[in-house]
Scaffold this motif. Sequence first.
Motif, mmCIF file in Angstrom:
data_model
loop_
_atom_site.group_PDB
_atom_site.id
_atom_site.type_symbol
_atom_site.label_atom_id
_atom_site.label_comp_id
_atom_site.label_asym_id
_atom_site.label_seq_id
_atom_site.Cartn_x
_atom_site.Cartn_y
_atom_site.Cartn_z
ATOM 1 N N ARG A 176 54.193 90.884 53.509
ATOM 2 C CA ARG A 176 54.690 91.593 54.809
ATOM 3 C C ARG A 176 54.992 90.663 55.751
ATOM 4 N N ARG A 177 54.750 89.369 55.855
ATOM 5 C CA ARG A 177 55.064 88.465 56.895
ATOM 6 C C ARG A 177 56.172 87.373 56.367
ATOM 7 N N LEU A 178 56.772 87.572 55.397
ATOM 8 C CA LEU A 178 57.705 86.837 54.822
ATOM 9 C C LEU A 178 58.964 86.580 55.544
ATOM 10 N N TRP A 179 59.774 87.662 56.187
ATOM 11 C CA TRP A 179 60.912 87.502 56.940
ATOM 12 C C TRP A 179 60.537 87.137 58.148
ATOM 13 N N ASP A 180 59.502 87.608 58.778
ATOM 14 C CA ASP A 180 58.875 86.792 60.319
ATOM 15 C C ASP A 180 58.849 85.245 60.080
ATOM 16 N N TYR A 181 58.118 84.881 58.912
ATOM 17 C CA TYR A 181 57.965 83.511 58.609
ATOM 18 C C TYR A 181 59.419 82.709 58.508
ATOM 19 N N LEU A 182 60.168 83.244 57.768
ATOM 20 C CA LEU A 182 61.562 82.547 57.482
ATOM 21 C C LEU A 182 62.464 82.579 58.876
ATOM 22 N N ALA A 210 51.446 81.114 66.385
ATOM 23 C CA ALA A 210 50.573 79.965 65.839
ATOM 24 C C ALA A 210 49.585 80.118 64.861
ATOM 25 N N ALA A 211 48.725 81.223 65.228
ATOM 26 C CA ALA A 211 47.849 81.731 64.138
ATOM 27 C C ALA A 211 48.323 82.163 63.101
ATOM 28 N N ARG A 212 49.073 82.971 62.886
ATOM 29 C CA ARG A 212 49.639 83.771 61.869
ATOM 30 C C ARG A 212 50.508 82.735 60.978
ATOM 31 N N LEU A 213 51.444 81.868 61.605
ATOM 32 C CA LEU A 213 52.142 80.702 60.915
ATOM 33 C C LEU A 213 50.864 79.727 60.212
ATOM 34 N N ALA A 214 49.778 79.627 60.695
ATOM 35 C CA ALA A 214 48.886 78.675 59.952
ATOM 36 C C ALA A 214 48.184 79.587 58.838
ATOM 37 N N LYS A 222 39.445 71.968 69.597
ATOM 38 C CA LYS A 222 39.554 72.205 67.978
ATOM 39 C C LYS A 222 40.517 73.283 67.726
ATOM 40 N N THR A 223 41.385 73.167 66.711
ATOM 41 C CA THR A 223 42.227 74.190 66.362
ATOM 42 C C THR A 223 41.340 75.081 65.421
ATOM 43 N N PRO A 224 41.259 76.383 65.544
ATOM 44 C CA PRO A 224 40.694 77.148 64.815
ATOM 45 C C PRO A 224 41.020 77.314 63.284
ATOM 46 N N GLU A 225 40.416 77.480 62.482
ATOM 47 C CA GLU A 225 40.631 77.551 61.082
ATOM 48 C C GLU A 225 41.450 78.837 60.611
#
Length: 115
Positions: free
Chosen positions: A16-22, A28-32, A2-5
């Motif tokens: 704060r995560r915008l540039w890492d996201y782009l 995987a956890a932070r992307l979710a 099961k994938t954690p919520e």
Amino acid sequence: MKTPEAIVIDCEAAMRRLWDYLDEELDAARLAEMEAHLSNCADCTSHVQFARAFLKAVRQAALGDGGSRDRIDDRESVATEAAPCVTSEGPHESTSSLKARVVAQLQREGFRSAR
């Protein structure tokens, strides 16, 4: 398995995560978490859309519309391509010229000037 919520993050954390996201550098956890936030937040989604369009405009302005390369892989390369060439005779390209090309490209993408 099961994938954690995803943990709910606020707008400040998302930005704060915008540039890492782009740059596709989130685990995987932070992307979710980021995607969950963006699916429910029009303001942050708007920021992401603008940042993508801005990076595209800078790439196209730096390389010219026909560009010698199909793609610039990261922001560091964009900055290198966009930087004016300084020779003993002075800068090759003025900052205002690059700015004008970026603004024109953003307008073609549908963004309008804040003025």
